[in-house]
Design an enzyme around this catalytic site. Structure first.
Site, PDB file in Angstrom:
ATOM      1  N   TYR A 142      -5.015 -10.822  -9.012  1.00 20.99           N
ATOM      2  CA  TYR A 142      -4.176 -11.764  -8.258  1.00 20.99           C
ATOM      3  C   TYR A 142      -4.437 -13.156  -8.827  1.00 20.99           C
ATOM      4  O   TYR A 142      -5.467 -13.763  -8.563  1.00 20.99           O
ATOM      5  CB  TYR A 142      -4.548 -11.686  -6.771  1.00 20.99           C
ATOM      6  CG  TYR A 142      -3.528 -12.261  -5.805  1.00 20.99           C
ATOM      7  CD1 TYR A 142      -2.562 -13.169  -6.208  1.00 20.99           C
ATOM      8  CD2 TYR A 142      -3.554 -11.891  -4.465  1.00 20.99           C
ATOM      9  CE1 TYR A 142      -1.639 -13.681  -5.313  1.00 20.99           C
ATOM     10  CE2 TYR A 142      -2.638 -12.401  -3.554  1.00 20.99           C
ATOM     11  CZ  TYR A 142      -1.679 -13.304  -3.983  1.00 20.99           C
ATOM     12  OH  TYR A 142      -0.775 -13.813  -3.084  1.00 20.99           O
ATOM     13  N   PRO A 228       7.012 -15.943  -5.441  1.00 25.02           N
ATOM     14  CA  PRO A 228       7.277 -17.358  -5.140  1.00 25.02           C
ATOM     15  C   PRO A 228       7.227 -17.706  -3.649  1.00 25.02           C
ATOM     16  O   PRO A 228       7.592 -18.833  -3.276  1.00 25.02           O
ATOM     17  CB  PRO A 228       8.687 -17.593  -5.713  1.00 25.02           C
ATOM     18  CG  PRO A 228       8.981 -16.429  -6.590  1.00 25.02           C
ATOM     19  CD  PRO A 228       8.220 -15.285  -5.991  1.00 25.02           C
ATOM     20  N   GLU A 252       8.407 -10.471  -5.667  1.00 17.46           N
ATOM     21  CA  GLU A 252       7.988 -10.502  -4.259  1.00 17.46           C
ATOM     22  C   GLU A 252       8.506 -11.771  -3.582  1.00 17.46           C
ATOM     23  O   GLU A 252       8.181 -12.878  -4.014  1.00 17.46           O
ATOM     24  CB  GLU A 252       6.462 -10.441  -4.221  1.00 17.46           C
ATOM     25  CG  GLU A 252       5.866 -10.306  -2.831  1.00 17.46           C
ATOM     26  CD  GLU A 252       4.347 -10.134  -2.900  1.00 17.46           C
ATOM     27  OE1 GLU A 252       3.844  -9.402  -3.779  1.00 17.46           O
ATOM     28  OE2 GLU A 252       3.653 -10.755  -2.072  1.00 17.46           O
ATOM     29  N   ASN A 275       6.352  -9.582   1.890  1.00 15.76           N
ATOM     30  CA  ASN A 275       5.473  -9.702   3.049  1.00 15.76           C
ATOM     31  C   ASN A 275       5.913 -10.899   3.889  1.00 15.76           C
ATOM     32  O   ASN A 275       5.180 -11.392   4.730  1.00 15.76           O
ATOM     33  CB  ASN A 275       4.002  -9.866   2.652  1.00 15.76           C
ATOM     34  CG  ASN A 275       3.727 -11.159   1.916  1.00 15.76           C
ATOM     35  OD1 ASN A 275       3.975 -11.254   0.724  1.00 15.76           O
ATOM     36  ND2 ASN A 275       3.211 -12.163   2.612  1.00 15.76           N
ATOM     37  N   SER A 327      -2.466  -9.432   0.792  1.00 18.81           N
ATOM     38  CA  SER A 327      -3.834  -9.909   1.023  1.00 18.81           C
ATOM     39  C   SER A 327      -3.869 -11.415   1.203  1.00 18.81           C
ATOM     40  O   SER A 327      -2.984 -12.136   0.729  1.00 18.81           O
ATOM     41  CB  SER A 327      -4.690  -9.528  -0.192  1.00 18.81           C
ATOM     42  OG  SER A 327      -5.772 -10.390  -0.362  1.00 18.81           O
ATOM     43  N   ASN A 328      -4.878 -11.869   1.907  1.00 16.61           N
ATOM     44  CA  ASN A 328      -5.246 -13.290   1.966  1.00 16.61           C
ATOM     45  C   ASN A 328      -6.711 -13.387   1.569  1.00 16.61           C
ATOM     46  O   ASN A 328      -7.374 -12.369   1.400  1.00 16.61           O
ATOM     47  CB  ASN A 328      -5.086 -13.810   3.399  1.00 16.61           C
ATOM     48  CG  ASN A 328      -3.702 -14.387   3.627  1.00 16.61           C
ATOM     49  OD1 ASN A 328      -3.179 -15.094   2.791  1.00 16.61           O
ATOM     50  ND2 ASN A 328      -3.121 -14.083   4.771  1.00 16.61           N
ATOM     51  N   HIS A 355      -7.479 -10.875  -2.718  1.00 14.86           N
ATOM     52  CA  HIS A 355      -7.999 -12.183  -3.140  1.00 14.86           C
ATOM     53  C   HIS A 355      -9.494 -12.082  -3.444  1.00 14.86           C
ATOM     54  O   HIS A 355     -10.113 -13.088  -3.777  1.00 14.86           O
ATOM     55  CB  HIS A 355      -7.851 -13.197  -1.996  1.00 14.86           C
ATOM     56  CG  HIS A 355      -6.483 -13.756  -1.787  1.00 14.86           C
ATOM     57  ND1 HIS A 355      -6.236 -15.102  -1.749  1.00 14.86           N
ATOM     58  CD2 HIS A 355      -5.293 -13.169  -1.579  1.00 14.86           C
ATOM     59  CE1 HIS A 355      -4.940 -15.315  -1.508  1.00 14.86           C
ATOM     60  NE2 HIS A 355      -4.359 -14.149  -1.398  1.00 14.86           N
ATOM     61  N   ARG A 408      -5.877 -23.170   9.143  1.00 21.40           N
ATOM     62  CA  ARG A 408      -5.514 -23.310   7.728  1.00 21.40           C
ATOM     63  C   ARG A 408      -4.382 -24.336   7.611  1.00 21.40           C
ATOM     64  O   ARG A 408      -3.388 -24.257   8.330  1.00 21.40           O
ATOM     65  CB  ARG A 408      -5.064 -21.945   7.194  1.00 21.40           C
ATOM     66  CG  ARG A 408      -4.628 -21.997   5.761  1.00 21.40           C
ATOM     67  CD  ARG A 408      -4.378 -20.612   5.191  1.00 21.40           C
ATOM     68  NE  ARG A 408      -3.823 -20.722   3.846  1.00 21.40           N
ATOM     69  CZ  ARG A 408      -3.533 -19.697   3.060  1.00 21.40           C
ATOM     70  NH1 ARG A 408      -3.757 -18.455   3.489  1.00 21.40           N
ATOM     71  NH2 ARG A 408      -3.035 -19.885   1.857  1.00 21.40           N
TER      72      ARG A 408
HETATM   73  O1  GKR Z   1      -3.549 -17.316  -0.039  1.00 18.64           O
HETATM   74  O2  GKR Z   1      -2.301 -18.737  -1.071  1.00 18.64           O
HETATM   75  C1  GKR Z   1      -2.474 -17.660  -0.523  1.00 18.64           C
HETATM   76  C2  GKR Z   1      -1.333 -16.691  -0.482  1.00 18.64           C
HETATM   77  O3  GKR Z   1      -0.141 -17.339  -0.801  1.00 18.64           O
HETATM   78  C3  GKR Z   1      -1.241 -16.050   0.856  1.00 18.64           C
HETATM   79  O4  GKR Z   1      -1.271 -17.006   1.856  1.00 18.64           O
HETATM   80  C4  GKR Z   1      -0.040 -15.165   1.017  1.00 18.64           C
HETATM   81  O5  GKR Z   1       0.021 -14.744   2.337  1.00 18.64           O
HETATM   82  O6  GKR Z   1      -0.994 -13.777  -0.689  1.00 18.64           O
HETATM   83  C5  GKR Z   1      -0.031 -13.943   0.209  1.00 18.64           C
HETATM   84  C6  GKR Z   1       1.302 -13.417  -0.221  1.00 18.64           C
HETATM   85  O7  GKR Z   1       1.337 -12.433  -0.917  1.00 18.64           O
HETATM   86  O8  GKR Z   1       2.337 -13.959   0.186  1.00 18.64           O
HETATM   87 MG    MG Z   2       3.553 -12.295  -0.862  1.00 16.73          MG
END
Ligand code: GKR
Ligand code: MG
Length: 428
Positions: A142, A228, A252, A275, A327-328, A355, A408
């Site tokens: 990632y 994006p 995505e 997502n 994921s986060n 992540h 956050r």
């Molecule tokens: O942690 O910056 C991040 C990601 O952008 C996350 O907040 C997203 O929820 O990884 C995620 C995603 O696939 O959209």
């Molecule tokens: Mg995403």
């Protein structure tokens, strides 16, 4: 069996300055660790994204959970639903991450109950979910555009002697060359065989250029994904998407909302994944009617737990939708839960997002869990197969108290670098 106590511990874990559509990651990411203790002295644990709203809701949920039988999960989740329904509907929000409380509460309570039950009966969570379809669960690299730094307190932020992934993890990466270098270091370290790039942060020319540079560097056998986070306009997504046909494994959330996703999907020969536009069971009828995506990213933190995510898998199979995983920033308890789910769901065939390589803290005994050749292998240990490191938990809770973050907010962090920067739901 009865649950006699529920411990709720917010923690802050170091997190590097990663760019996304909502701004920049702060030096700390917030998580909350939940521990359920039963009257036979066994405990079960879970981990969810942290925020003040989640902590408050967990404290309220404790009144329902304590005294309940962890085997009677359906009833327990029903009681929680009733309790929180009176708070009104939760909104997911426009940010890349989901901000609904009830799904987090379900997930925290359900995963900790399943861990507890597994530890009580000497079986694994994957067995409680119906048994493994696979023991080794593939994860994807990632990648993020990022600024210099590895997160946490500034005095520890940079290690001049770091090399390999540890070095790549702390340097900046704001162009295709930087992204290819980041990918090489991450894949060398963890053996990932698929690659996702977080987009929606820089000019699309740089982001698509990075995907094409990754294709050049890794060849056609390494699946590539670009995310994006819904901040591209339909035309932008289609025009740049044309350049990635035959290159992306999936695209995505290029755009916001199911209608816009359906329009992009019609115009391109690339599978679309989400997502952000289809994120709950209530969203599924319109998703199928409109044809807004090919692949849904499950996430037990956001879909209300592991069993709900198994149900999502069955629905995806019924309607011919693929399944991957979101994921986060997270630690090992979440990784273990994601892996047990990934092991249990037969049609979760895409490598899961994680992540985890960006994290340097850990809250489970033995430190960070191994990802080798791109896989995490489920162990034979009961429950989730991980135990709480109480000393680490106390340290990370102190970090939470010291760091001053309660929610956050990537926009505020981004404004430290670009003072005029503000979040835009559609940026390009
Ligand atoms: O942690 O910056 C991040 C990601 O952008 C996350 O907040 C997203 O929820 O990884 C995620 C995603 O696939 O959209
Ligand atoms: Mg995403």
């Amino acid at each position: 069996m009865r649950i006699t106590d529920m411990h709720i511990t917010p923690i802050a874990i170091t997190d590097p300055p990663l760019r996304n559509a909502a701004g920049l990651h702060a030096p700390y990411a917030l998580r909350t660790i939940v521990e359920l203790v039963s009257d036979n002295g066994i405990s079960g644990i879970s981990e969810i994204p942290g925020s003040q709203a989640v902590t408050d809701a967990l404290i309220e949920a404790r009144e329902v959970v304590v005294g309940h039988d962890p085997f009677a999960l359906n009833h327990l989740l029903h009681l929680l639903e009733q309790r929180f329904r009176s708070h009104g509907a939760d909104a997911r929000g426009q940010a890349p991450w989901d901000q609904r409380r009830l799904v987090h509460i379900f997930s925290a309570v359900e995963v900790a109950c399943l861990d507890l039950l597994g530890k009580d009966m000497g079986c694994r969570v994957v067995d409680l979910l119906g048994g493994p379809a696979r023991e080794r669960v593939p994860f994807s690299a990632y990648l993020f555009f990022k600024h210099e730094g590895a997160g946490g307190p500034l005095e520890f932020d940079l290690d001049a002697n770091a090399d390999g992934w540890a070095q790549a993890r702390q340097v900046s990466a704001l162009d295709p060359e930087g992204i290819v270098a980041q990918a090489s270091a991450m894949c060398d370290e963890f053996g990932f065989q698929s690659i996702k790039l977080k987009g929606g942060t820089l000019d699309p020319a740089i982001e698509v250029g990075s995907i094409l540079a990754l294709r050049e560097a890794f060849g056609p056998d390494t699946p590539l994904r670009l995310d994006p986070n819904a901040v591209w306009a339909v035309d932008t997504a289609i025009n740049w998407g044309k350049k990635m046909e035959g290159v992306l494994e999936y695209y995505e959330d290029p755009v916001r909302g199911q209608e816009a996703m359906a329009e992009v999907r019609q115009a391109l020969s690339i599978p679309l994944a989400t997502n952000m536009c289809t994120t709950s069971f209530e969203d599924l009828p319109a998703s199928i009617r409109l044809g807004s995506e090919d692949i849904i990213l499950a996430d037990h933190h956001y879909w209300g737990g592991l069993r709900a995510s198994v149900e999502l898998g069955r629905i995806c199979r019924t309607f011919g939708r693929g399944l991957s995983m979101h994921s986060n920033s997270h630690l090992g308890i979440s990784l273990a839960a994601m892996a047990h789910l990934g092991a249990a769901v037969p049609n979760l065939t895409y490598a899961l997002d994680t992540h985890y390589p960006w994290q340097s803290d850990e809250v489970v005994v033995g430190g960070q869990l191994p990802i080798e050749e791109g896989y995490y292998e489920i162990t034979n240990a009961p429950g989730l197969g991980v135990e709480l490191d109480r000393e680490a938990l106390a340290r990370l809770h102190s970090s939470y108290l010291d760091c001053g973050l309660k929610n956050r907010n990537d926009e505020i962090e981004m404004q430290k670098i670009e003072p005029d920067w503000t979040f835009k739901p559609t940026r390009w």
